[in-house]
Design a protein around this motif. Structure first.
Motif, PDB file in Angstrom:
ATOM      1  N   ARG A   1       0.838  -1.209   0.000  1.00 54.10           N
ATOM      2  CA  ARG A   1       0.000   0.000   0.000  1.00 54.10           C
ATOM      3  C   ARG A   1       0.869   1.253   0.000  1.00 54.10           C
ATOM      4  N   ASN A   2       0.486   2.187  -0.832  1.00 55.24           N
ATOM      5  CA  ASN A   2       1.156   3.484  -0.963  1.00 55.24           C
ATOM      6  C   ASN A   2       2.592   3.387  -1.477  1.00 55.24           C
ATOM      7  N   SER A   3       2.976   2.237  -2.020  1.00 55.92           N
ATOM      8  CA  SER A   3       4.337   2.119  -2.539  1.00 55.92           C
ATOM      9  C   SER A   3       4.350   2.346  -4.044  1.00 55.92           C
ATOM     10  N   ASP A   4       5.408   2.962  -4.523  1.00 52.12           N
ATOM     11  CA  ASP A   4       5.568   3.243  -5.936  1.00 52.12           C
ATOM     12  C   ASP A   4       7.055   3.431  -6.217  1.00 52.12           C
ATOM     13  N   PRO A   5       7.687   2.649  -7.057  1.00 49.34           N
ATOM     14  CA  PRO A   5       7.056   1.647  -7.914  1.00 49.34           C
ATOM     15  C   PRO A   5       6.982   0.287  -7.233  1.00 49.34           C
ATOM     16  N   THR A   6       6.475  -0.708  -7.981  1.00 52.33           N
ATOM     17  CA  THR A   6       6.434  -2.074  -7.515  1.00 52.33           C
ATOM     18  C   THR A   6       7.860  -2.630  -7.419  1.00 52.33           C
ATOM     19  N   ASP A   7       8.106  -3.434  -6.389  1.00 52.53           N
ATOM     20  CA  ASP A   7       9.424  -4.059  -6.228  1.00 52.53           C
ATOM     21  C   ASP A   7       9.447  -5.391  -6.973  1.00 52.53           C
ATOM     22  N   VAL A   8      10.484  -5.603  -7.772  1.00 51.63           N
ATOM     23  CA  VAL A   8      10.665  -6.850  -8.519  1.00 51.63           C
ATOM     24  C   VAL A   8      12.082  -7.347  -8.254  1.00 51.63           C
ATOM     25  N   TRP A   9      12.202  -8.615  -7.821  1.00 54.65           N
ATOM     26  CA  TRP A   9      13.503  -9.182  -7.503  1.00 54.65           C
ATOM     27  C   TRP A   9      13.664 -10.555  -8.153  1.00 54.65           C
ATOM     28  N   LEU A  10      14.909 -10.956  -8.292  1.00 48.15           N
ATOM     29  CA  LEU A  10      15.239 -12.333  -8.659  1.00 48.15           C
ATOM     30  C   LEU A  10      15.546 -13.051  -7.348  1.00 48.15           C
ATOM     31  N   ARG A  11      14.588 -13.801  -6.848  1.00 48.38           N
ATOM     32  CA  ARG A  11      14.728 -14.398  -5.513  1.00 48.38           C
ATOM     33  C   ARG A  11      15.668 -15.602  -5.518  1.00 48.38           C
ATOM     34  N   HIS A  12      15.519 -16.484  -6.517  1.00 51.47           N
ATOM     35  CA  HIS A  12      16.381 -17.654  -6.627  1.00 51.47           C
ATOM     36  C   HIS A  12      16.878 -17.787  -8.059  1.00 51.47           C
ATOM     37  N   ALA A  13      18.120 -18.197  -8.203  1.00 50.75           N
ATOM     38  CA  ALA A  13      18.685 -18.538  -9.513  1.00 50.75           C
ATOM     39  C   ALA A  13      19.919 -19.393  -9.239  1.00 50.75           C
ATOM     40  N   TYR A  14      19.717 -20.708  -9.161  1.00 53.53           N
ATOM     41  CA  TYR A  14      20.828 -21.563  -8.768  1.00 53.53           C
ATOM     42  C   TYR A  14      20.817 -22.895  -9.519  1.00 53.53           C
ATOM     43  N   LEU A  15      21.984 -23.502  -9.547  1.00 50.67           N
ATOM     44  CA  LEU A  15      22.184 -24.828 -10.101  1.00 50.67           C
ATOM     45  C   LEU A  15      22.464 -25.778  -8.942  1.00 50.67           C
TER      46      LEU A  15
ATOM     47  N   TRP B   1      22.951 -32.156  -0.991  1.00 49.92           N
ATOM     48  CA  TRP B   1      23.079 -31.417  -2.240  1.00 49.92           C
ATOM     49  C   TRP B   1      24.056 -30.254  -2.086  1.00 49.92           C
ATOM     50  N   LEU B   2      24.467 -29.757  -3.243  1.00 48.17           N
ATOM     51  CA  LEU B   2      25.311 -28.576  -3.323  1.00 48.17           C
ATOM     52  C   LEU B   2      24.695 -27.623  -4.336  1.00 48.17           C
ATOM     53  N   ARG B   3      24.571 -26.339  -3.976  1.00 54.16           N
ATOM     54  CA  ARG B   3      23.968 -25.338  -4.850  1.00 54.16           C
ATOM     55  C   ARG B   3      24.950 -24.204  -5.097  1.00 54.16           C
ATOM     56  N   LEU B   4      24.919 -23.699  -6.320  1.00 56.22           N
ATOM     57  CA  LEU B   4      25.740 -22.552  -6.678  1.00 56.22           C
ATOM     58  C   LEU B   4      24.843 -21.485  -7.286  1.00 56.22           C
ATOM     59  N   GLY B   5      24.889 -20.288  -6.711  1.00 57.00           N
ATOM     60  CA  GLY B   5      24.081 -19.185  -7.224  1.00 57.00           C
ATOM     61  C   GLY B   5      23.284 -18.527  -6.122  1.00 57.00           C
ATOM     62  N   ASN B   6      22.148 -17.968  -6.466  1.00 53.45           N
ATOM     63  CA  ASN B   6      21.270 -17.269  -5.533  1.00 53.45           C
ATOM     64  C   ASN B   6      20.259 -18.273  -4.984  1.00 53.45           C
ATOM     65  N   ALA B   7      20.488 -18.756  -3.771  1.00 53.72           N
ATOM     66  CA  ALA B   7      19.680 -19.841  -3.203  1.00 53.72           C
ATOM     67  C   ALA B   7      19.245 -19.501  -1.785  1.00 53.72           C
ATOM     68  N   PRO B   8      18.240 -20.223  -1.251  1.00 53.64           N
ATOM     69  CA  PRO B   8      17.780 -19.958   0.118  1.00 53.64           C
ATOM     70  C   PRO B   8      18.879 -20.186   1.148  1.00 53.64           C
ATOM     71  N   LEU B   9      18.892 -19.354   2.181  1.00 52.42           N
ATOM     72  CA  LEU B   9      19.810 -19.531   3.292  1.00 52.42           C
ATOM     73  C   LEU B   9      19.212 -20.509   4.308  1.00 52.42           C
ATOM     74  N   PRO B  10      20.054 -21.161   5.095  1.00 54.67           N
ATOM     75  CA  PRO B  10      19.570 -22.269   5.926  1.00 54.67           C
ATOM     76  C   PRO B  10      18.510 -21.913   6.963  1.00 54.67           C
ATOM     77  N   TRP B  11      18.655 -20.751   7.651  1.00 54.00           N
ATOM     78  CA  TRP B  11      17.791 -20.538   8.806  1.00 54.00           C
ATOM     79  C   TRP B  11      16.379 -20.098   8.429  1.00 54.00           C
ATOM     80  N   ILE B  12      16.250 -19.054   7.632  1.00 53.33           N
ATOM     81  CA  ILE B  12      14.917 -18.518   7.323  1.00 53.33           C
ATOM     82  C   ILE B  12      14.068 -19.530   6.571  1.00 53.33           C
ATOM     83  N   GLN B  13      14.664 -20.291   5.679  1.00 50.35           N
ATOM     84  CA  GLN B  13      13.894 -21.300   4.953  1.00 50.35           C
ATOM     85  C   GLN B  13      13.242 -22.289   5.912  1.00 50.35           C
ATOM     86  N   GLN B  14      13.974 -22.725   6.923  1.00 50.27           N
ATOM     87  CA  GLN B  14      13.434 -23.722   7.839  1.00 50.27           C
ATOM     88  C   GLN B  14      12.499 -23.107   8.869  1.00 50.27           C
TER      89      GLN B  14
END
Length: 338
Positions: free
Chosen positions: A87-101, A110-123
């Motif tokens: 509400r009342n924000s301008d402009p809209t925020d757009v992000w690349l949240r994940h981009a990993y292999l 597993w092993l991930r390389l790139g923009n991936a979730p961090l351990p604590w907040i995801q769980q």
């Protein structure tokens, strides 16, 4: 230790992609597209007064569009976009949240390389179960990032799961490089069905020391969480202790503390009740009278696998050395998934 440059990271990502393409014949490639939308219509008032800016309004909290691609049984990739309009924000925020292999080494490894979730907040979001209404303690208090650029790994052995990330520290919303990498780690133990005990920590400069900004302090955070998730209920508690999270490039040390408790109960396959209470103190040394208390309670209706709808009431009390502010918010929150 100097962190890798963007070009080096891109080169490493390309190097990992080559064997994934070469070994694609091991299993049939497959691509899946999914979406998740968090939206709410609510009324916000502060100290009993509803203003034009704080009345009934619509928030598009999150729109995730995810593309998962499987090259073969070992190699996968994920790209997730994140759109937010408040509400009342301008402009809209757009992000690349994940981009990993990702390279898998068996179930839970597993092993991930790139923009991936961090351990604590995801769980913490997975154990709480109501992320679409509000982020859990570390998310809501902005004491960590949900995802970041770097190298991420997880290893599961028996009842224990070990996860660690070596990242830029800038986060996915404002990617940047500091003078050294940050590290986040988490250890989870499942002593009984549905029960998890977890410890974690973070150390680094949050990429705030880039350029001409000299490092004054190193940010540190320690976490502990105990939770139980059953067929019809959830209950849990979480605590964090941090040092200099907001003082990396500022003189003067400062500590932070916070805790949270939550619970929910499934009354029927369609209806559930849930609640959460948390308290944070974000300046124990410089302004020890700064304190925040947050409480939320709600009733959820889940008519099918695509929709979750909740009637929610929230209360927030904020105190500083000079003022005290209380706000209330009530309305409908929804998660749409397909």
């Amino acid at each position: 230790m100097q962190f890798v440059s963007r070009n080096a990271l891109a080169a490493a990502l390309a190097a990992l992609c080559l064997p994934a393409v070469a070994w694609a014949q091991d299993a049939a490639p497959a691509t899946k597209v999914s979406a998740q939308i968090f939206v709410n219509a609510s009324q916000l008032d502060r100290d009993g007064v509803v203003t034009d800016d704080e009345g009934l309004a619509l928030d598009l909290k999150r729109t995730f569009i995810t593309v998962d691609h499987r090259f073969n049984q070992h190699w996968t990739a994920q790209v997730t976009t994140d759109v937010q309009w408040l509400r009342n924000s301008d402009p809209t925020d757009v992000w690349l949240r994940h981009a990993y292999l990702q390279r898998s080494f068996g179930k839970g490894n597993w092993l991930r390389l790139g923009n991936a979730p961090l351990p604590w907040i995801q769980q913490e979001s997975a154990r709480d179960g109501y992320r679409y209404v509000d982020g859990a303690l570390i998310t809501r208090s902005k004491m960590g990032n949900a995802a970041d650029y770097g190298v991420h790994g997880q290893y599961t052995r028996g009842d224990f799961t070990y996860a660690a990330s070596v990242v830029t520290g800038g986060g996915y919303q404002k990617p940047r490089l500091g003078n050294r990498p940050d590290i986040e780690a988490r250890v989870g133990w499942v002593p009984a069905k549905g029960v998890e005990l977890a410890l974690g920590g973070y150390r680094g400069t949050r990429a705030l020391d880039a350029g001409d900004m000299p490092r004054q302090h190193t940010a540190q955070r320690w976490n502990a969480m105990a939770s139980w998730v059953g067929e019809r209920g959830r209950i849990g508690a979480q605590y964090f202790r941090a040092e200099d999270w907001t003082r990396v490039v500022k003189p003067g040390s400062d500590d932070q503390r916070g805790w949270s408790v939550w619970g929910s109960y499934q009354l029927s396959p369609q209806y559930a009740v849930f609640t959460r209470h948390e308290e944070t103190r974000m300046s124990l040394d410089i302004d020890p009278r700064t304190r925040e208390r947050y409480h939320m309670v709600g009733v959820e209706w889940k008519p099918n696998k695509h929709l979750r709808l909740a009637a929610v009431g929230k209360q927030l009390k904020q105190e500083t050395a000079t003022k005290s502010l209380e706000s209330h918010e009530a309305g409908l929150w929804a998660q749409i998934a397909f």
